[in-house]
Design a protein around this motif. Structure first.
Motif, PDB file in Angstrom:
ATOM      1  N   LEU A   8       6.143  -2.828   0.076  1.00  0.00           N
ATOM      2  CA  LEU A   8       4.822  -2.867  -0.544  1.00  0.00           C
ATOM      3  C   LEU A   8       4.291  -1.462  -0.808  1.00  0.00           C
ATOM      4  O   LEU A   8       3.750  -1.186  -1.887  1.00  0.00           O
ATOM      5  CB  LEU A   8       3.847  -3.639   0.346  1.00  0.00           C
ATOM      6  CG  LEU A   8       3.974  -5.158   0.318  1.00  0.00           C
ATOM      7  CD1 LEU A   8       3.063  -5.783   1.379  1.00  0.00           C
ATOM      8  CD2 LEU A   8       3.633  -5.719  -1.065  1.00  0.00           C
TER       9      LEU A   8
ATOM     10  N   CYS B 191       3.451  -0.265  -4.569  1.00  0.00           N
ATOM     11  CA  CYS B 191       2.055   0.007  -4.896  1.00  0.00           C
ATOM     12  C   CYS B 191       1.829   1.467  -5.252  1.00  0.00           C
ATOM     13  O   CYS B 191       1.002   1.786  -6.122  1.00  0.00           O
ATOM     14  CB  CYS B 191       1.154  -0.417  -3.745  1.00  0.00           C
ATOM     15  SG  CYS B 191       1.074  -2.205  -3.499  1.00  0.00           S
TER      16      CYS B 191
ATOM     17  N   VAL C  69      -1.576  -7.972  -5.867  1.00  0.00           N
ATOM     18  CA  VAL C  69      -0.898  -8.499  -4.686  1.00  0.00           C
ATOM     19  C   VAL C  69      -1.707  -9.668  -4.150  1.00  0.00           C
ATOM     20  O   VAL C  69      -2.835  -9.497  -3.676  1.00  0.00           O
ATOM     21  CB  VAL C  69      -0.738  -7.433  -3.587  1.00  0.00           C
ATOM     22  CG1 VAL C  69      -0.024  -8.036  -2.369  1.00  0.00           C
ATOM     23  CG2 VAL C  69       0.040  -6.226  -4.115  1.00  0.00           C
TER      24      VAL C  69
ATOM     25  N   CYS D 177      -1.146  -1.466   0.745  1.00  0.00           N
ATOM     26  CA  CYS D 177      -1.176  -1.715  -0.699  1.00  0.00           C
ATOM     27  C   CYS D 177      -2.152  -0.766  -1.376  1.00  0.00           C
ATOM     28  O   CYS D 177      -3.118  -1.210  -2.018  1.00  0.00           O
ATOM     29  CB  CYS D 177      -1.560  -3.163  -0.978  1.00  0.00           C
ATOM     30  SG  CYS D 177      -0.463  -4.392  -0.245  1.00  0.00           S
TER      31      CYS D 177
END
Length: 215
Positions: free
Chosen positions: A30, A34, A42, A66
């Motif tokens: 992630l 990101c 997300v 994130c």
């Protein structure tokens, strides 16, 4: 070692049976995605821990994992360790998530995970997200259920270190667990890195994959 990309990833679904599952299993992935694609959406779903300290931890943690993402997190209140007895509620939560998004990538538990909650959620994802790329993450535990993964996301040293730091920072309720430490998380990432010719990596299993090699 064959390296295939998925194409542009604008929407991600990430699910966990418990608060911290997503971060432990796919936190580095992630972070990597990101940071590379600011504004990526997300949609995250956690089935247990809602309404208390665990939900607060999860919200702060996933916001950190994130960065810059359009994060939409839902945390339900199913009792820990009792997902099979609350199948209809879990199924409804997954179906509601499915109705909200058309993801390019799904991050979910493994169907052969030893924990019944992880395994149950994994099976629900199979029926709800039939035509999607589903990467099934692993979580180290005393059961000794780690298998032979089929997909790897290499992690830079900076991302691997950041993942471990965020796990320690955002989940104080888990620090007492004997397996919840820097050595466990970085050790597994180092082993998976060796397996894909990288320093660190997160590993996944893929049950089904459709290729389009003609474009």
């Amino acid at each position: 070692m064959i390296r295939l990309g998925t194409g542009p990833v604008d929407r991600i679904v990430a699910v966990g049976a418990h608060c911290d599952d997503i971060a432990i299993g796919a936190g580095g992935t992630l972070l990597t995605m990101c940071l590379a694609r600011p504004g990526v959406r997300v949609d995250a779903l956690v089935l247990s821990g809602g309404g208390g300290e665990r939900e607060q931890e999860e919200r702060a943690a996933l916001a950190a994992f994130c960065p810059g993402a359009d994060l939409r997190l839902t945390v339900h209140k199913l009792p820990d360790g009792r997902l099979p007895a609350h199948w209809e509620e879990a199924k409804a939560a997954v179906e509601e998530l499915r109705a909200q998004t058309e993801p390019d990538l799904v991050l979910a538990p493994r169907t052969d995970d030893a924990h019944q909650d992880h395994r149950g959620l994994a099976k629900l994802m199979t029926t709800a997200f039939r035509d999607h790329l589903v990467l099934r993450y692993e979580i180290v535990k005393w059961d000794g259920d780690l298998g032979r993964p089929t997909a790897y996301q290499p992690l830079s040293v900076e991302v691997a270190e950041r993942k471990v730091r965020l796990l320690q920072e955002h989940y104080p309720s888990q620090r007492h667990r004997p397996w919840y430490d820097r050595e466990a998380f970085l050790g597994l990432a180092r082993i998976r890195g060796i397996e894909c010719h990288a320093r660190y990596a997160e590993a996944f299993t893929v049950t089904k994959l459709t290729l389009d090699l003609g474009e």
